[in-house]
Design an enzyme around this catalytic site. Structure first.
Site, PDB file in Angstrom:
ATOM      1  N   TYR A 131      47.858  14.287  -4.775  1.00  7.98           N
ATOM      2  CA  TYR A 131      48.510  13.840  -5.757  1.00  7.98           C
ATOM      3  C   TYR A 131      48.084  14.111  -7.165  1.00  7.98           C
ATOM      4  O   TYR A 131      48.911  14.039  -7.974  1.00  7.98           O
ATOM      5  CB  TYR A 131      48.756  12.346  -5.607  1.00  7.98           C
ATOM      6  CG  TYR A 131      49.424  11.633  -4.733  1.00  7.98           C
ATOM      7  CD1 TYR A 131      49.366  11.896  -3.310  1.00  7.98           C
ATOM      8  CD2 TYR A 131      50.626  10.729  -5.137  1.00  7.98           C
ATOM      9  CE1 TYR A 131      50.140  11.300  -2.302  1.00  7.98           C
ATOM     10  CE2 TYR A 131      51.318  10.273  -4.143  1.00  7.98           C
ATOM     11  CZ  TYR A 131      51.257  10.341  -2.892  1.00  7.98           C
ATOM     12  OH  TYR A 131      52.096   9.702  -1.885  1.00  7.98           O
ATOM     13  N   LYS A 147      41.739  14.936   8.994  1.00  4.15           N
ATOM     14  CA  LYS A 147      42.298  16.012   9.743  1.00  4.15           C
ATOM     15  C   LYS A 147      41.015  17.246   9.581  1.00  4.15           C
ATOM     16  O   LYS A 147      41.290  18.297   9.214  1.00  4.15           O
ATOM     17  CB  LYS A 147      43.534  16.716   9.057  1.00  4.15           C
ATOM     18  CG  LYS A 147      44.082  17.838   9.842  1.00  4.15           C
ATOM     19  CD  LYS A 147      45.034  17.377  10.970  1.00  4.15           C
ATOM     20  CE  LYS A 147      45.682  18.561  11.734  1.00  4.15           C
ATOM     21  NZ  LYS A 147      46.052  18.202  12.761  1.00  4.15           N
ATOM     22  N   ASP A 189      47.048  12.997  13.084  1.00  4.18           N
ATOM     23  CA  ASP A 189      48.313  13.063  13.798  1.00  4.18           C
ATOM     24  C   ASP A 189      47.987  12.050  15.100  1.00  4.18           C
ATOM     25  O   ASP A 189      49.167  11.491  15.596  1.00  4.18           O
ATOM     26  CB  ASP A 189      48.747  14.548  14.388  1.00  4.18           C
ATOM     27  CG  ASP A 189      47.172  15.098  15.049  1.00  4.18           C
ATOM     28  OD1 ASP A 189      45.992  14.695  14.811  1.00  4.18           O
ATOM     29  OD2 ASP A 189      47.313  16.520  15.444  1.00  4.18           O
ATOM     30  N   ASP A 249      49.708   7.160   2.459  1.00  5.59           N
ATOM     31  CA  ASP A 249      51.017   7.069   1.859  1.00  5.59           C
ATOM     32  C   ASP A 249      51.800   7.156   3.037  1.00  5.59           C
ATOM     33  O   ASP A 249      52.725   6.201   3.295  1.00  5.59           O
ATOM     34  CB  ASP A 249      51.703   8.148   0.923  1.00  5.59           C
ATOM     35  CG  ASP A 249      52.951   7.935   0.581  1.00  5.59           C
ATOM     36  OD1 ASP A 249      53.349   6.927   0.498  1.00  5.59           O
ATOM     37  OD2 ASP A 249      53.803   9.170   0.550  1.00  5.59           O
ATOM     38  N   ASP A 257      53.517   3.256   5.447  1.00  2.78           N
ATOM     39  CA  ASP A 257      55.133   3.093   5.876  1.00  2.78           C
ATOM     40  C   ASP A 257      55.132   2.908   7.372  1.00  2.78           C
ATOM     41  O   ASP A 257      55.902   2.124   7.819  1.00  2.78           O
ATOM     42  CB  ASP A 257      56.036   4.388   5.350  1.00  2.78           C
ATOM     43  CG  ASP A 257      56.439   4.159   3.916  1.00  2.78           C
ATOM     44  OD1 ASP A 257      55.727   3.407   3.327  1.00  2.78           O
ATOM     45  OD2 ASP A 257      57.596   4.762   3.744  1.00  2.78           O
TER      46      ASP A 257
HETATM   47  C1  IPM Z   1      53.952   4.390  -2.402  1.00  2.00           C
HETATM   48  C2  IPM Z   1      55.005   5.312  -2.886  1.00  2.00           C
HETATM   49  C3  IPM Z   1      54.641   6.177  -4.199  1.00  2.00           C
HETATM   50  C4  IPM Z   1      53.274   6.884  -3.497  1.00  2.00           C
HETATM   51  C5  IPM Z   1      55.569   7.130  -4.699  1.00  2.00           C
HETATM   52  C6  IPM Z   1      56.680   6.244  -5.331  1.00  2.00           C
HETATM   53  C7  IPM Z   1      54.982   7.939  -5.791  1.00  2.00           C
HETATM   54  O1  IPM Z   1      55.554   6.210  -1.832  1.00  2.00           O
HETATM   55  O2  IPM Z   1      53.332   3.778  -3.187  1.00  2.00           O
HETATM   56  O3  IPM Z   1      53.573   4.612  -1.290  1.00  2.00           O
HETATM   57  O4  IPM Z   1      53.658   8.006  -2.858  1.00  2.00           O
HETATM   58  O5  IPM Z   1      52.489   6.396  -3.780  1.00  2.00           O
HETATM   59 MG    MG Z   2      54.885   5.442   0.135  1.00  8.93          MG
END
Ligand code: IPM
Ligand code: MG
Length: 361
Positions: free
Chosen positions: A140, A190, A222, A246, A250
């Site tokens: 990032y 990884k 993975d 990240d 999710d």
């Molecule tokens: C998160 C989001 C952010 C990230 C984006 C919106 C930049 O996906 O907070 O997980 O990738 O960190």
């Molecule tokens: Mg995210």
């Protein structure tokens, strides 16, 4: 008095942040807390109003606050902007400038929601894990980065780079968190391909030696993605670099029922914390009063706990959310396809949580 800066941002950010604020306002006096709210722009709305996703005065206001409660950033309106002027840049910049390197994303299943998961209830019942994501390094932020024309071909590059200090401090966050939980850390990497991961394995092992009471496992990213859907209950604390974190957070969020339920805290060395729901700006449902405010409300609970040390107030908010779900109330995202059940809007869900808080007083 505690200064709280609200950064509602884009999409459903404003509507869910509004509900979180109402809940904080209601709970604070009951626990002897005095909160002073200020509100500012971040993301796309800030690009529109000020030509930048995060203006310097907003950053200064954040620095002068006890905590920041953020909604979400981004949306199709700003998709054509170059990377440097996108709404997301505002979020990345505030994380970086405030030194918020430790992102805590707890994923647990509210018993009432075990049926809302896309996985079978017997797999998800009892999931209680914490993703500790490194937030200010890796791909990032690494340099060099950018696009170029090389021999007439378009090329783009990003750099994954970490030094041992960055790795050791997030590893310590994970081990300390594990001590308050089930004393197990899974480091996700990884290392069969990346030098960066090889360094992570070494440094995490070193930090593990300072915490002999916590068990450590190393897991390839993975394979971790696979195990999260196969046996999610095996995980306690997961620690990992920025991009892996990240993605996996999710995934972890979704298996607990809905992305609409997951809060997060971003902490640094300075004592200032930033709290935001893990879900994004969901532009497709923005402004229609159908978003789920619970992740924002639960982010408010994390704020109470981590920034104000108000553990009891935080528990009261979580208990209120839990009782609302037990009573069968659902926003649209918590209803499975094919299931017919009346759903509540964003404001109405906030009302239910407020009512439950009243009941708990
Ligand atoms: C998160 C989001 C952010 C990230 C984006 C919106 C930049 O996906 O907070 O997980 O990738 O960190
Ligand atoms: Mg995210």
């Amino acid at each position: 008095m505690h200064r709280i800066l609200l950064l509602p941002g884009d999409g459903i950010g404003p509507e869910v942040t509004r509900e979180a604020r109402r809940v904080l306002d209601a709970v604070a006096p009951r626990f002897g807390l005095e909160l002073a709210f200020d509100e500012e722009l971040i993301g796309g709305v800030s690009i529109d109003a000020r030509g930048t996703p995060l203006a310097d005065p907003v950053l200064e206001k954040a620095r002068a606050s006890r905590a920041v409660l953020l909604g979400a950033v981004g949306g199709p309106t700003w998709d054509a902007e170059p990377v440097d002027r996108r709404p997301e840049k505002g979020l990345l910049r505030i994380r970086k400038e405030l030194g918020l390197y430790a992102n805590l994303r707890p994923a647990s299943v509210f018993p009432a929601l075990a049926d809302a998961s896309p996985l079978r209830p017997e797999i998800v019942k009892g999931i209680d894990l914490l993703v500790v994501r490194e937030l200010t390094g890796g791909l990032y932020f690494g340099e060099p980065r950018g696009r170029a024309l090389v021999d007439g071909r378009r090329e783009a590059r990003n750099t994954m780079v970490y030094d041992e200090v960055e790795i050791a401090r997030i590893a310590r966050t994970a081990f300390e968190a594990a001590r308050l939980r089930r004393r197990h850390v899974t480091h996700v990497h990884k290392q069969n391909v990346l030098e960066v991961s090889q360094l992570w394995v070494q440094v995490v092992d070193e930090v593990a030696r300072e915490h002999p009471d916590v068990e450590l496992a190393h897991q390839l990213v993975d394979s971790c993605a696979m195990l999260l859907v196969k046996e999610p209950r095996r995980f306690d604390v997961i620690v990992t670099e920025n991009l892996f974190g990240d993605i996996l957070s999710d995934e972890a969020a979704m298996i607990t029922g809905s992305l609409g339920m997951l809060p997060s805290a971003s902490l640094g060395a300075g004592g200032l914390g930033l709290y935001e729901p893990v879900h994004g700006s969901a532009p497709d449902i923005a402004g229609r009063d159908i978003a789920n405010p619970l992740a924002a409300i639960l982010s408010g609970a994390m704020l109470l706990e981590h920034s104000l040390g108000a553990t009891d107030a935080a528990r009261a908010v979580r208990d209120a959310v839990s009782s609302v779900l037990e009573a069968g109330h659902r926003t649209a995202d918590l209803v499975l396809p094919g299931e017919s059940r009346p759903t509540l809007g964003c404001r109405a869900m906030g009302d239910r949580v407020l009512a439950a808080l009243g009941g708990l007083a």
